[in-house]
Design a protein around this motif. Structure first.
Motif, PDB file in Angstrom:
ATOM      1  N   ASN A 181       0.824  -1.218   0.000  1.00 26.38           N
ATOM      2  CA  ASN A 181       0.000   0.000   0.000  1.00 26.38           C
ATOM      3  C   ASN A 181       0.851   1.259   0.000  1.00 26.38           C
ATOM      4  OD1 ASN A 181      -2.395  -1.454  -0.031  1.00 26.38           O
ATOM      5  ND2 ASN A 181      -2.553  -1.490   2.191  1.00 26.38           N
ATOM      6  N   THR A 182       1.939   1.249   0.749  1.00 28.09           N
ATOM      7  CA  THR A 182       2.839   2.402   0.779  1.00 28.09           C
ATOM      8  C   THR A 182       3.524   2.589  -0.569  1.00 28.09           C
ATOM      9  OG1 THR A 182       3.183   2.149   3.156  1.00 28.09           O
ATOM     10  CG2 THR A 182       4.834   3.407   1.959  1.00 28.09           C
ATOM     11  N   GLY A 183       3.841   1.490  -1.239  1.00 27.26           N
ATOM     12  CA  GLY A 183       4.433   1.582  -2.578  1.00 27.26           C
ATOM     13  C   GLY A 183       3.480   2.223  -3.572  1.00 27.26           C
ATOM     14  N   GLY A 184       2.201   1.942  -3.399  1.00 23.82           N
ATOM     15  CA  GLY A 184       1.163   2.553  -4.225  1.00 23.82           C
ATOM     16  C   GLY A 184       0.872   1.820  -5.512  1.00 23.82           C
ATOM     17  N   PRO A 185      -0.368   1.957  -6.017  1.00 22.82           N
ATOM     18  CA  PRO A 185      -0.784   1.212  -7.205  1.00 22.82           C
ATOM     19  C   PRO A 185      -0.319   1.813  -8.533  1.00 22.82           C
ATOM     20  CG  PRO A 185      -2.613   2.506  -6.376  1.00 22.82           C
ATOM     21  CD  PRO A 185      -1.487   2.665  -5.389  1.00 22.82           C
ATOM     22  N   LYS A 186      -0.101   3.101  -8.572  1.00 19.81           N
ATOM     23  CA  LYS A 186       0.222   3.764  -9.841  1.00 19.81           C
ATOM     24  C   LYS A 186       1.722   4.011  -9.960  1.00 19.81           C
ATOM     25  CE  LYS A 186      -4.237   5.832 -10.557  1.00 19.81           C
ATOM     26  NZ  LYS A 186      -4.874   4.718 -11.135  1.00 19.81           N
ATOM     27  N   TYR A 187       2.217   3.968 -11.197  1.00 17.47           N
ATOM     28  CA  TYR A 187       3.632   4.177 -11.485  1.00 17.47           C
ATOM     29  C   TYR A 187       3.784   5.397 -12.387  1.00 17.47           C
ATOM     30  CZ  TYR A 187       8.329   3.432 -13.308  1.00 17.47           C
ATOM     31  OH  TYR A 187       9.639   3.600 -13.658  1.00 17.47           O
ATOM     32  N   ASN A 188       4.780   6.208 -12.085  1.00 20.20           N
ATOM     33  CA  ASN A 188       5.168   7.330 -12.936  1.00 20.20           C
ATOM     34  C   ASN A 188       6.685   7.406 -12.892  1.00 20.20           C
ATOM     35  OD1 ASN A 188       6.086  10.267 -13.240  1.00 20.20           O
ATOM     36  ND2 ASN A 188       3.986  10.352 -14.016  1.00 20.20           N
ATOM     37  N   VAL A 189       7.333   7.330 -14.030  1.00 16.14           N
ATOM     38  CA  VAL A 189       8.791   7.254 -14.087  1.00 16.14           C
ATOM     39  C   VAL A 189       9.465   8.451 -13.406  1.00 16.14           C
ATOM     40  CG1 VAL A 189       9.097   8.344 -16.358  1.00 16.14           C
ATOM     41  CG2 VAL A 189      10.726   6.606 -15.563  1.00 16.14           C
ATOM     42  N   ILE A 190       8.829   9.619 -13.400  1.00 16.23           N
ATOM     43  CA  ILE A 190       9.424  10.814 -12.792  1.00 16.23           C
ATOM     44  C   ILE A 190       8.964  11.001 -11.348  1.00 16.23           C
ATOM     45  CG2 ILE A 190       9.648  13.333 -12.957  1.00 16.23           C
ATOM     46  CD1 ILE A 190      10.976  11.911 -15.287  1.00 16.23           C
ATOM     47  N   LEU A 191       7.660  10.927 -11.094  1.00 18.04           N
ATOM     48  CA  LEU A 191       7.107  11.327  -9.801  1.00 18.04           C
ATOM     49  C   LEU A 191       6.790  10.184  -8.836  1.00 18.04           C
ATOM     50  CD1 LEU A 191       4.664  14.042 -11.161  1.00 18.04           C
ATOM     51  CD2 LEU A 191       6.933  14.388 -10.161  1.00 18.04           C
ATOM     52  N   ASN A 192       6.666   8.954  -9.331  1.00 18.90           N
ATOM     53  CA  ASN A 192       6.263   7.852  -8.462  1.00 18.90           C
ATOM     54  C   ASN A 192       6.860   6.553  -8.987  1.00 18.90           C
ATOM     55  OD1 ASN A 192       5.013   6.453  -6.414  1.00 18.90           O
ATOM     56  ND2 ASN A 192       2.967   6.617  -7.270  1.00 18.90           N
ATOM     57  N   ASN A 193       8.192   6.475  -8.916  1.00 19.35           N
ATOM     58  CA  ASN A 193       8.899   5.336  -9.487  1.00 19.35           C
ATOM     59  C   ASN A 193       9.364   4.359  -8.402  1.00 19.35           C
ATOM     60  OD1 ASN A 193      11.337   6.410  -8.367  1.00 19.35           O
ATOM     61  ND2 ASN A 193      11.485   7.793 -10.114  1.00 19.35           N
ATOM     62  N   CYS A 194      10.172   3.397  -8.780  1.00 19.85           N
ATOM     63  CA  CYS A 194      10.630   2.373  -7.834  1.00 19.85           C
ATOM     64  C   CYS A 194      11.428   2.974  -6.683  1.00 19.85           C
ATOM     65  CB  CYS A 194      11.446   1.306  -8.559  1.00 19.85           C
ATOM     66  SG  CYS A 194      12.973   1.914  -9.321  1.00 19.85           S
ATOM     67  N   HIS A 195      12.242   3.987  -6.968  1.00 17.40           N
ATOM     68  CA  HIS A 195      13.070   4.594  -5.927  1.00 17.40           C
ATOM     69  C   HIS A 195      12.228   5.345  -4.899  1.00 17.40           C
ATOM     70  CE1 HIS A 195      16.500   3.378  -8.246  1.00 17.40           C
ATOM     71  NE2 HIS A 195      16.133   4.121  -9.269  1.00 17.40           N
ATOM     72  N   SER A 196      11.277   6.140  -5.374  1.00 17.10           N
ATOM     73  CA  SER A 196      10.419   6.864  -4.423  1.00 17.10           C
ATOM     74  C   SER A 196       9.582   5.880  -3.608  1.00 17.10           C
ATOM     75  CB  SER A 196       9.536   7.887  -5.143  1.00 17.10           C
ATOM     76  OG  SER A 196       8.755   7.296  -6.151  1.00 17.10           O
ATOM     77  N   ALA A 197       9.105   4.809  -4.234  1.00 20.32           N
ATOM     78  CA  ALA A 197       8.314   3.811  -3.513  1.00 20.32           C
ATOM     79  C   ALA A 197       9.139   3.081  -2.467  1.00 20.32           C
ATOM     80  CB  ALA A 197       7.709   2.811  -4.495  1.00 20.32           C
ATOM     81  N   SER A 198      10.353   2.677  -2.808  1.00 20.25           N
ATOM     82  CA  SER A 198      11.181   1.936  -1.841  1.00 20.25           C
ATOM     83  C   SER A 198      11.588   2.823  -0.669  1.00 20.25           C
ATOM     84  CB  SER A 198      12.411   1.306  -2.514  1.00 20.25           C
ATOM     85  OG  SER A 198      13.272   2.276  -3.032  1.00 20.25           O
ATOM     86  N   HIS A 199      11.830   4.114  -0.916  1.00 19.53           N
ATOM     87  CA  HIS A 199      12.128   5.031   0.180  1.00 19.53           C
ATOM     88  C   HIS A 199      10.909   5.200   1.092  1.00 19.53           C
ATOM     89  CE1 HIS A 199      16.198   6.265  -0.655  1.00 19.53           C
ATOM     90  NE2 HIS A 199      15.900   6.431  -1.937  1.00 19.53           N
TER      91      HIS A 199
END
Length: 132
Positions: free
Chosen positions: A108-126
């Protein structure tokens, strides 16, 4: 459920809905932020790397939770049995959650939507590692 690549081919480790529910309700005791170079690059740092969080439960079972465009069906943050991880992944941070969070909290914290600039793997893992 899982997909370890963005190819659209989904490889499921959890065969039943009850197995999925049980996995998502599993308490997390240890979380490790992990990172690997993408493709043939050996740079290992932004912007040519991929990151996720490997979690460990009380019995020592490990899961990789990571995010990417096209990784999942209903969410781009997916859970993969850590046995699928190559030796290219490197631990960059470790945190003891003492069972205070479940795998579903990380998804849930990682989130369902992906955006290469604003909501990518790095922002999700942090975000996953910074949960309170």
């Amino acid at each position: 459920m899982s997909s370890s690549s963005g190819s659209g081919n989904h490889s499921y480790d959890i065969g039943t809905k009850s197995g999925l529910t049980q996995t998502y309700n599993t308490p997390v005791f240890k979380a490790e932020r992990v990172e690997r170079a993408m493709g043939s690059s050996s740079a290992g740092q932004y912007p040519v790397s991929h990151s996720g969080v490997r979690v460990t439960d009380a019995q020592g079972q490990q899961w990789l939770i990571h995010k990417g465009g096209g990784y999942g069906i209903s969410s781009q943050t997916v859970v993969v049995d850590a046995k699928h991880m190559s030796d290219k992944w490197k631990v960059t941070e470790t945190k003891d959650f003492q069972g205070s969070k479940n795998i579903s909290d990380f998804v849930n914290t990682g989130g369902p939507k992906y955006n290469v600039i604003l909501n990518n793997c790095h922002s999700a893992s942090h975000r996953m590692m910074n949960q309170k």
